[in-house]
Design an enzyme around this catalytic site. Structure first.
Site, PDB file in Angstrom:
ATOM      1  N   ASP A 168       3.924   7.441   3.046  1.00  0.00           N
ATOM      2  CA  ASP A 168       2.939   6.563   2.056  1.00  0.00           C
ATOM      3  C   ASP A 168       1.369   6.665   2.248  1.00  0.00           C
ATOM      4  O   ASP A 168       1.710   8.653   2.005  1.00  0.00           O
ATOM      5  CB  ASP A 168       3.021   5.158   2.600  1.00  0.00           C
ATOM      6  CG  ASP A 168       2.637   4.187   2.126  1.00  0.00           C
ATOM      7  OD1 ASP A 168       3.898   3.526   0.673  1.00  0.00           O
ATOM      8  OD2 ASP A 168       1.195   3.300   1.700  1.00  0.00           O
ATOM      9  N   LYS A 186       7.916  -1.875   7.059  1.00  0.00           N
ATOM     10  CA  LYS A 186       6.842  -0.360   6.827  1.00  0.00           C
ATOM     11  C   LYS A 186       5.943  -0.308   8.465  1.00  0.00           C
ATOM     12  O   LYS A 186       5.944  -1.290   9.147  1.00  0.00           O
ATOM     13  CB  LYS A 186       5.770  -1.460   5.850  1.00  0.00           C
ATOM     14  CG  LYS A 186       4.787  -0.463   4.851  1.00  0.00           C
ATOM     15  CD  LYS A 186       5.770  -0.058   3.728  1.00  0.00           C
ATOM     16  CE  LYS A 186       4.833   1.017   3.151  1.00  0.00           C
ATOM     17  NZ  LYS A 186       5.417   1.475   1.760  1.00  0.00           N
TER      18      LYS A 186
HETATM   19  N1  GLU Z   1       5.731   4.478   0.432  1.00  0.00           N
HETATM   20  C1  GLU Z   1       7.044   4.611  -0.795  1.00  0.00           C
HETATM   21  C2  GLU Z   1       7.170   2.866  -1.263  1.00  0.00           C
HETATM   22  O1  GLU Z   1       6.309   2.131  -1.057  1.00  0.00           O
HETATM   23  C3  GLU Z   1       8.190   5.283  -0.232  1.00  0.00           C
HETATM   24  C4  GLU Z   1       9.991   4.491   1.319  1.00  0.00           C
HETATM   25  C5  GLU Z   1      10.173   5.157   1.360  1.00  0.00           C
HETATM   26  O2  GLU Z   1      10.732   5.829   0.728  1.00  0.00           O
HETATM   27  O3  GLU Z   1      11.059   4.916   2.055  1.00  0.00           O
HETATM   28  O4  GLU Z   1       8.140   2.833  -1.317  1.00  0.00           O
END
Ligand code: GLU
Length: 465
Positions: free
Chosen positions: A154, A114
């Site tokens: 996100d 992340k």
């Molecule tokens: N931000 C989204 C999550 O919390 C998607 C992340 C992604 O597609 O890599 O899963």
């Protein structure tokens, strides 16, 4: 842990996972997994950098950028980027930690990571956003790649920001590759990716309803309280409406928009809110003097009420389903109890760590007590994995240089949500003995299933022994 800086959100996410493992029979059957948990709770790598950019007044601005590369046992690091003023290492470590196990539950080959920045897109011009994204990617580009680490969106990072960052990566590397997901449909994005988190959440809840009611109930006729008004909330609402449910609320950081009308929100109203959010406006602007003409006619004051400074949970009357789709810790213990008093039977998180530990404890105690109106709680890492799952499908399409049809991606998403649900359910039955008559704990089952998969891969690769 005492000599480490306090990381409240990360510690909360860690304890939530660790406590469900402790309370199961997993560590009795596999005592060696305690070591794996100790190793897995430390990121493989954390990258921190500064982003200097110029605002529209020609003045210098600086922000903190991060990427937490948490675990690569199952595949390249994978997870979104969050641009929000609250972003710090604790929040990104909690999100990265959750992402490891969520990605494991998709069944696809993705590790967990992340990233993001404490940059606030609110009130910024397109020009300022582009400049920030270029500065952010200039540094991040040296740490990522289609087979190394694949970020996505996100909170605060939409397809527009993905586009600016993708363009900058391509310039620096002179390489067109699937280094980000959530791309535009004409340049490598996947159909259904925008809808995937919200649709997937509702597909997951369909399985909960079907299982708990032994096939006698569906979304039809259910009152559904939703928080948030971004991408996840919008598509969850549209799918609930399509399946015959009634959406009674949406919200943003400033307040909640609620309707008592028996028809609930209509698809046209949800689309009006989507347009408002693209323009980076607050829900409160709907009834304010500067509201644009379209929204003035779309939302009547007799159908909707706007309540400032509250989340929707305690303001919607009787409810059957609650879908937190805004951000972490958006259901407190008091709100959890209030939802139970209002009749809620299903709570499933579209947001990551939407419930506080106190709220989870209340939902789980009520489930275990097996009262008539037993409530069933599903954590984000199981219920909202549709987004990252379709990101995984986007990576597969990019590698094959192919585009799948809408129907094909939607079918795969439905299959993935079904197996996430069944995996959580079956794993809980195997490792948490509570008796046949109680609904299995989806939080314990999903945590154990995700953790076991990652821990076994880490062992095979010599990360622990
Ligand atoms: N931000 C989204 C999550 O919390 C998607 C992340 C992604 O597609 O890599 O899963």
């Amino acid at each position: 842990m005492s000599n480490l800086p306090s990381e409240p959100e990360f510690e909360q996410a860690y304890k939530e996972l660790a406590s469900t493992l402790e309370n199961s029979t997993l560590f009795q059957q596999h005592p060696e997994y305690r070591k794996a948990l100790k190793i897995a709770s430390i990121p493989e790598r954390v990258i921190q950098f500064r982003v200097v950019w110029e605002d529209d007044k020609g003045e210098l601005q600086v922000n903190r950028g991060y990427r937490v590369q948490f675990n690569s046992a199952l595949g390249p690091y994978k997870g979104g980027l969050r641009f929000h003023p609250s972003v710090n290492l604790s929040i990104l470590k909690f999100l990265g930690f959750e992402q490891i196990f969520k990605n494991a539950l998709t069944g696809l080959n993705m590790g967990g990571g992340k990233g993001g920045a404490d940059f606030d897109p609110k009130g910024k011009s397109d020009n300022e956003i582009r400049k920030f994204c270029v500065g952010f990617m200039t540094e991040l580009s040296r740490h990522i790649g289609a087979d190394t680490d694949v970020p996505a969106g996100d909170i605060g990072v939409s397809p527009r920001e993905i586009g600016f960052m993708f363009g900058q990566y391509k310039k620096i590397r002179n390489q067109w590759e699937g280094v980000l997901t959530g791309k535009g449909l004409s340049w490598g994005g996947s159909l259904i990716r925008p809808e995937a988190t919200g649709f997937g959440l509702v597909y997951y809840v369909q399985h909960m309803i079907q299982h708990a009611s032994k096939g006698s109930e569906t979304f039809a006729g259910k009152r559904v309280v939703i928080s948030g008004s971004g991408n996840v909330a919008q598509y969850a609402a549209l799918k609930v409406i399509e399946l015959g449910g009634t959406v009674v609320s949406l919200s943003d950081s400033q307040g909640s928009l609620i309707t008592e009308s028996p028809e609930g929100f209509t698809p046209a109203e949800i689309e009006g809110i989507a347009a408002l959010k693209v323009a980076r406006k607050q829900l409160s602007s709907i009834f304010s003097a500067d509201a644009d003409a379209h929204n003035n006619t779309l939302f009547s004051q007799s159908k909707f009420k706007y309540i400032p400074n509250v989340r929707p949970w305690l303001h919607v009357g009787k409810v059957d389903v609650a879908l937190p789709c805004a951000t972490q810790n958006e259901i407190s213990s008091e709100e959890a109890q209030g939802l139970i008093d209002a009749g809620v039977k299903y709570v499933a998180e579209g947001s990551n760590m939407g419930s506080t530990q106190g709220a989870i404890d209340i939902f789980e105690a009520h489930r275990e007590s097996n009262k008539n109106n037993s409530i069933w709680y599903a954590p984000g890492k199981a219920a909202n994995l549709g987004g990252v799952a379709v990101s995984g499908l986007e990576m597969a399409q990019n590698s094959a240089r192919l585009n799948w049809t809408r129907e094909e991606v939607d079918r795969k998403l439905q299959d993935i949500m079904k197996s996430s649900f069944e995996n959580g359910l079956e794993t809980a039955k195997r490792f948490v003995s509570e008796g046949e008559e109680v609904l299995p704990s989806l939080v314990a089952g999903s945590n154990i299933a995700g953790f076991m998969k990652v821990a076994a891969a880490m062992k095979d690769q010599g990360d622990w022994w």
